[in-house]
Design an enzyme around this catalytic site. Structure first.
Site, PDB file in Angstrom:
ATOM      1  N   ASP A 183      13.744  19.743  -0.451  1.00 30.98           N
ATOM      2  CA  ASP A 183      14.116  19.294  -1.748  1.00 30.98           C
ATOM      3  C   ASP A 183      15.576  19.908  -2.114  1.00 30.98           C
ATOM      4  O   ASP A 183      15.848  21.151  -1.966  1.00 30.98           O
ATOM      5  CB  ASP A 183      13.262  19.975  -2.745  1.00 30.98           C
ATOM      6  CG  ASP A 183      13.687  19.639  -4.169  1.00 30.98           C
ATOM      7  OD1 ASP A 183      13.580  18.465  -4.561  1.00 30.98           O
ATOM      8  OD2 ASP A 183      14.028  20.453  -4.990  1.00 30.98           O
ATOM      9  N   GLU A 273      14.567  13.342   0.179  1.00 29.53           N
ATOM     10  CA  GLU A 273      14.527  12.236  -0.587  1.00 29.53           C
ATOM     11  C   GLU A 273      15.539  11.616  -0.479  1.00 29.53           C
ATOM     12  O   GLU A 273      16.885  11.770  -0.173  1.00 29.53           O
ATOM     13  CB  GLU A 273      14.591  12.968  -2.158  1.00 29.53           C
ATOM     14  CG  GLU A 273      13.585  13.649  -2.549  1.00 29.53           C
ATOM     15  CD  GLU A 273      13.484  14.303  -3.840  1.00 29.53           C
ATOM     16  OE1 GLU A 273      12.758  13.930  -4.644  1.00 29.53           O
ATOM     17  OE2 GLU A 273      14.396  15.062  -4.038  1.00 29.53           O
ATOM     18  N   ASP A 369      10.635  23.737  -7.099  1.00 28.46           N
ATOM     19  CA  ASP A 369      11.420  23.411  -6.143  1.00 28.46           C
ATOM     20  C   ASP A 369      10.602  23.301  -4.720  1.00 28.46           C
ATOM     21  O   ASP A 369      10.609  22.370  -4.011  1.00 28.46           O
ATOM     22  CB  ASP A 369      12.610  24.058  -5.856  1.00 28.46           C
ATOM     23  CG  ASP A 369      13.831  23.855  -6.973  1.00 28.46           C
ATOM     24  OD1 ASP A 369      13.608  22.889  -7.860  1.00 28.46           O
ATOM     25  OD2 ASP A 369      14.621  24.637  -7.076  1.00 28.46           O
TER      26      ASP A 369
END
Length: 405
Positions: A183, A273, A369
């Site tokens: 992340d 992501e 996170d």
């Protein structure tokens, strides 16, 4: 595989002045050729690289364009080739101009037969470039491969040369190690599903003060308009700002490279992501008819995102994965920070702060996170399990047991 090698050049004063001229010529060729392409498009016609290269060769014979003949011909032709590729990829109207103030000068030597590199001693090497002659370079690592081309560019007031090298390394087999989710955040640059944070300060407190003062001096320095008139004081402030920002960029790139190597060396699959950073950092000013809201807060968030170097980290991650047998999977970023990893309940209220995640449904508590990284890992494993290739593709299901048997 193709890889890059970057070295610091030690130009003489004459070579540095000549490099500025070559960079200016390449910028002028780019802008002129781009305007010509757009003018042809306005008239419903088309012009490509072959015709523009022919016209440039004719222009070199014109006494008014003698500056074109001063530079290496291959660098100017390569500029037209780069423009051709950019127009085919992005479209003629979306290709940007090269600004004298904002675009650092750079030019490429595409023919490896015109480039000769040798090592002089433990610290220094030498490269021979067309019309430059021998140029000393700081020998920080061996080339370890065959040179394909070389690009000379200026950054932070110093000149560098980047070699595109064929290192002879074949495709590395998958390493078979455990997967991990990553992340990218603002408070912590990189957080993994294993609970490990990776972060560092790219700007010291003293440098932040210097940056603010230099930006104030730059905004107050006088712009001198007119032909061949420049403000020497403004140029000095800009040069000092460039040197300071170059050091910050180097730290950011070093952090991204080291973190990327650690992740792909110890894991076989890295899920990240698929963030659209350009859209995320767009300005919130709006228009005169519809002004934006929370403009200053959005500007601060944009600066924080860009300061962490999300795009550079992903680039380094994909590059390092090729050499360590790892796979980088991009997943849909929707709701990864609002989903509870334990019960899969989605609620904005579960993320109490930047660091605390407490599920409103089951009470599961974790670092925000790390919880997001675990969701990213689960999505990455689902993508690879369904045989999907990238975000945005069709969602394929696992075959039923009776058919799988």
């Amino acid at each position: 595989m193709l890889t890059g090698r970057r070295y610091l050049l030690a130009f003489t004063d004459e070579q540095a002045a000549y490099a500025e001229k070559v960079g200016a010529a390449c910028r002028a060729v780019w802008n002129t050729a781009l305007e010509q392409r757009r003018e042809y498009r306005r008239r419903g016609a088309f012009i490509g690289y072959v015709e523009q290269a022919r016209q440039m060769a004719e222009a070199k014979k014109d006494p008014h364009c003698a500056w074109l003949a001063d530079g290496p011909s291959h660098t100017l032709q390569q500029t037209l080739r780069d423009l051709e590729r950019a127009c085919k990829t992005h479209g003629t109207w979306k290709v940007r101009w090269r600004s004298k103030a904002r675009t650092a000068p750079s030019f490429r030597f595409p023919d490896p037969n015109h480039i000769a590199v040798r090592r002089l001693n433990r610290r220094w090497g030498e490269v021979r470039l067309p019309k430059f002659g021998p140029v000393r370079l700081r020998w920080t690592r061996p080339l370890d491969g065959t040179i394909r081309n070389a690009t000379v560019s200026r950054s932070g007031g110093r000149w560098y040369i980047s070699f595109c090298v064929e290192d002879g390394v074949a495709e590395v087999a998958p390493n078979g190690k455990a997967p991990i989710g990553v992340d990218r955040g603002v408070a912590v640059a990189v957080a993994t599903s294993d609970g490990d944070p990776y972060d560092r300060e790219f700007v010291t407190l003293g440098e932040a003060v210097r940056l603010k003062r230099l930006q104030q001096r730059l905004s107050r320095s006088r712009r001198v308009h007119g032909r061949n008139r420049r403000s020497s004081r403004r140029d000095a402030v800009r040069a000092e700002l460039a040197r300071l920002n170059a050091g910050i960029r180097d730290r950011r790139a070093d952090f991204a490279a080291q973190t990327a190597v650690r992740l792909v060396r110890d894991h076989g699959l890295v899920a990240v992501e698929a963030l659209r950073i350009k859209n995320m950092t767009a300005s919130a000013k709006g228009t005169a008819e519809q002004p934006g809201r929370n403009v200053r807060q959005k500007a601060g968030l944009n600066r924080a995102i860009l300061a962490k170097g999300w795009g550079g980290f992903l680039l380094k991650l994909e590059h390092a994965a090729r050499y360590h047998g790892a796979e980088v999977v991009k997943v849909n970023p929707a709701y990864t920070s609002q989903t509870c990893h334990a019960c899969k309940h989605i609620a904005r209220e579960s993320r109490e702060s930047q660091a605390v995640f407490r599920c409103v449904a089951c009470g599961h508590q974790d670092n925000a996170d790390v919880n997001a990284a675990k969701n990213i890992l689960a999505a990455g494993l689902a993508v690879t399990g369904r045989g999907d290739l990238a975000v945005g593709r069709s969602v394929k299901r696992q075959p039923p047991e009776r058919l799988a048997a």
